[in-house]
Design a protein around this motif. Structure first.
Motif, PDB file in Angstrom:
ATOM      1  N   ALA A  18      -0.991 -14.194   5.414  1.00  0.00           N
ATOM      2  CA  ALA A  18      -1.560 -13.554   4.227  1.00  0.00           C
ATOM      3  C   ALA A  18      -2.420 -12.353   4.613  1.00  0.00           C
ATOM      4  O   ALA A  18      -2.381 -11.309   3.939  1.00  0.00           O
ATOM      5  CB  ALA A  18      -2.374 -14.561   3.421  1.00  0.00           C
ATOM      6  N   LEU A  19      -3.164 -12.473   5.697  1.00  0.00           N
ATOM      7  CA  LEU A  19      -3.979 -11.360   6.167  1.00  0.00           C
ATOM      8  C   LEU A  19      -3.098 -10.179   6.560  1.00  0.00           C
ATOM      9  O   LEU A  19      -3.404  -9.031   6.251  1.00  0.00           O
ATOM     10  CB  LEU A  19      -4.864 -11.799   7.338  1.00  0.00           C
ATOM     11  N   GLY A  20      -1.991 -10.459   7.217  1.00  0.00           N
ATOM     12  CA  GLY A  20      -1.041  -9.401   7.558  1.00  0.00           C
ATOM     13  C   GLY A  20      -0.471  -8.733   6.311  1.00  0.00           C
ATOM     14  O   GLY A  20      -0.298  -7.515   6.273  1.00  0.00           O
ATOM     15  N   PHE A  21      -0.188  -9.525   5.299  1.00  0.00           N
ATOM     16  CA  PHE A  21       0.306  -9.009   4.030  1.00  0.00           C
ATOM     17  C   PHE A  21      -0.732  -8.074   3.410  1.00  0.00           C
ATOM     18  O   PHE A  21      -0.409  -6.969   2.968  1.00  0.00           O
ATOM     19  CB  PHE A  21       0.617 -10.181   3.085  1.00  0.00           C
ATOM     20  N   ILE A  22      -1.979  -8.511   3.393  1.00  0.00           N
ATOM     21  CA  ILE A  22      -3.063  -7.686   2.845  1.00  0.00           C
ATOM     22  C   ILE A  22      -3.210  -6.401   3.648  1.00  0.00           C
ATOM     23  O   ILE A  22      -3.313  -5.309   3.086  1.00  0.00           O
ATOM     24  CB  ILE A  22      -4.387  -8.481   2.836  1.00  0.00           C
ATOM     25  N   ALA A  23      -3.224  -6.527   4.971  1.00  0.00           N
ATOM     26  CA  ALA A  23      -3.442  -5.372   5.846  1.00  0.00           C
ATOM     27  C   ALA A  23      -2.333  -4.336   5.728  1.00  0.00           C
ATOM     28  O   ALA A  23      -2.572  -3.141   5.915  1.00  0.00           O
ATOM     29  CB  ALA A  23      -3.572  -5.829   7.291  1.00  0.00           C
ATOM     30  N   SER A  24      -1.131  -4.770   5.375  1.00  0.00           N
ATOM     31  CA  SER A  24      -0.009  -3.835   5.284  1.00  0.00           C
ATOM     32  C   SER A  24       0.089  -3.163   3.918  1.00  0.00           C
ATOM     33  O   SER A  24       0.918  -2.283   3.731  1.00  0.00           O
ATOM     34  CB  SER A  24       1.303  -4.560   5.597  1.00  0.00           C
ATOM     35  N   ASP A  25      -0.756  -3.557   2.994  1.00  0.00           N
ATOM     36  CA  ASP A  25      -0.698  -3.000   1.635  1.00  0.00           C
ATOM     37  C   ASP A  25      -1.828  -1.989   1.442  1.00  0.00           C
ATOM     38  O   ASP A  25      -3.000  -2.350   1.516  1.00  0.00           O
ATOM     39  CB  ASP A  25      -0.817  -4.129   0.610  1.00  0.00           C
ATOM     40  N   PRO A  26      -1.483  -0.720   1.177  1.00  0.00           N
ATOM     41  CA  PRO A  26      -2.518   0.319   1.065  1.00  0.00           C
ATOM     42  C   PRO A  26      -3.454   0.154  -0.134  1.00  0.00           C
ATOM     43  O   PRO A  26      -4.527   0.756  -0.160  1.00  0.00           O
ATOM     44  CB  PRO A  26      -1.718   1.619   0.965  1.00  0.00           C
ATOM     45  N   GLU A  27      -3.098  -0.670  -1.103  1.00  0.00           N
ATOM     46  CA  GLU A  27      -3.997  -0.931  -2.230  1.00  0.00           C
ATOM     47  C   GLU A  27      -4.829  -2.197  -1.997  1.00  0.00           C
ATOM     48  O   GLU A  27      -6.005  -2.234  -2.354  1.00  0.00           O
ATOM     49  CB  GLU A  27      -3.206  -1.074  -3.528  1.00  0.00           C
ATOM     50  N   LEU A  28      -4.226  -3.219  -1.420  1.00  0.00           N
ATOM     51  CA  LEU A  28      -4.937  -4.482  -1.218  1.00  0.00           C
ATOM     52  C   LEU A  28      -5.988  -4.395  -0.121  1.00  0.00           C
ATOM     53  O   LEU A  28      -7.081  -4.964  -0.256  1.00  0.00           O
ATOM     54  CB  LEU A  28      -3.956  -5.607  -0.863  1.00  0.00           C
ATOM     55  N   LEU A  29      -5.680  -3.732   0.971  1.00  0.00           N
ATOM     56  CA  LEU A  29      -6.604  -3.707   2.101  1.00  0.00           C
ATOM     57  C   LEU A  29      -7.968  -3.140   1.723  1.00  0.00           C
ATOM     58  O   LEU A  29      -8.985  -3.777   1.999  1.00  0.00           O
ATOM     59  CB  LEU A  29      -6.008  -2.964   3.296  1.00  0.00           C
ATOM     60  N   PRO A  30      -8.045  -1.979   1.073  1.00  0.00           N
ATOM     61  CA  PRO A  30      -9.379  -1.476   0.708  1.00  0.00           C
ATOM     62  C   PRO A  30     -10.124  -2.417  -0.246  1.00  0.00           C
ATOM     63  O   PRO A  30     -11.342  -2.588  -0.129  1.00  0.00           O
ATOM     64  CB  PRO A  30      -9.098  -0.129   0.031  1.00  0.00           C
ATOM     65  N   ARG A  31      -9.403  -3.048  -1.146  1.00  0.00           N
ATOM     66  CA  ARG A  31     -10.043  -3.988  -2.070  1.00  0.00           C
ATOM     67  C   ARG A  31     -10.573  -5.197  -1.306  1.00  0.00           C
ATOM     68  O   ARG A  31     -11.692  -5.645  -1.528  1.00  0.00           O
ATOM     69  CB  ARG A  31      -9.052  -4.419  -3.159  1.00  0.00           C
ATOM     70  N   PHE A  32      -9.774  -5.726  -0.386  1.00  0.00           N
ATOM     71  CA  PHE A  32     -10.194  -6.868   0.431  1.00  0.00           C
ATOM     72  C   PHE A  32     -11.426  -6.502   1.254  1.00  0.00           C
ATOM     73  O   PHE A  32     -12.397  -7.271   1.309  1.00  0.00           O
ATOM     74  CB  PHE A  32      -9.045  -7.308   1.347  1.00  0.00           C
TER      75      PHE A  32
END
Length: 99
Positions: A18-32
């Protein structure tokens, strides 16, 4: 039957996925990063802290469209994410009583 240690290892593996999924998404990573207060360079260090991986799954679970996208990308059922969370430190109050 799967033992508690194995369940925790599986839960950790899903949270890392899940962390990899978040890190690879340019919208999710900044929000996380904004929600957690962690900077991108500190993620690896933070991942070693108890509760961090549970926080990753909680982040995924908190937004249904994100949960659905993650589950489709990972080929898992959405209910499995919540069930998995219970096997991580800080995943819920029953974790400590189960070890």
């Amino acid at each position: 039957m799967t033992d508690a240690g194995s369940m925790r290892e599986q839960a950790e593996a899903l949270a890392v996925q899940a962390l990899g999924f978040i890190a690879s998404d340019p919208e999710l990573l900044p929000r996380f990063l904004a929600i957690t207060g962690i900077d991108a360079g500190s993620i690896r260090l933070a991942a070693r802290e108890p509760g961090f991986l549970a926080g990753v799954l909680q982040f995924i679970l908190a937004h249904e469209p994100t949960l659905i996208r993650f589950c489709e990308a990972s080929d898992i059922a959405p209910s499995a994410v919540g069930q998995t969370l219970r096997h991580l430190p800080s995943g819920d109050t029953s974790y400590e009583s189960s070890i």
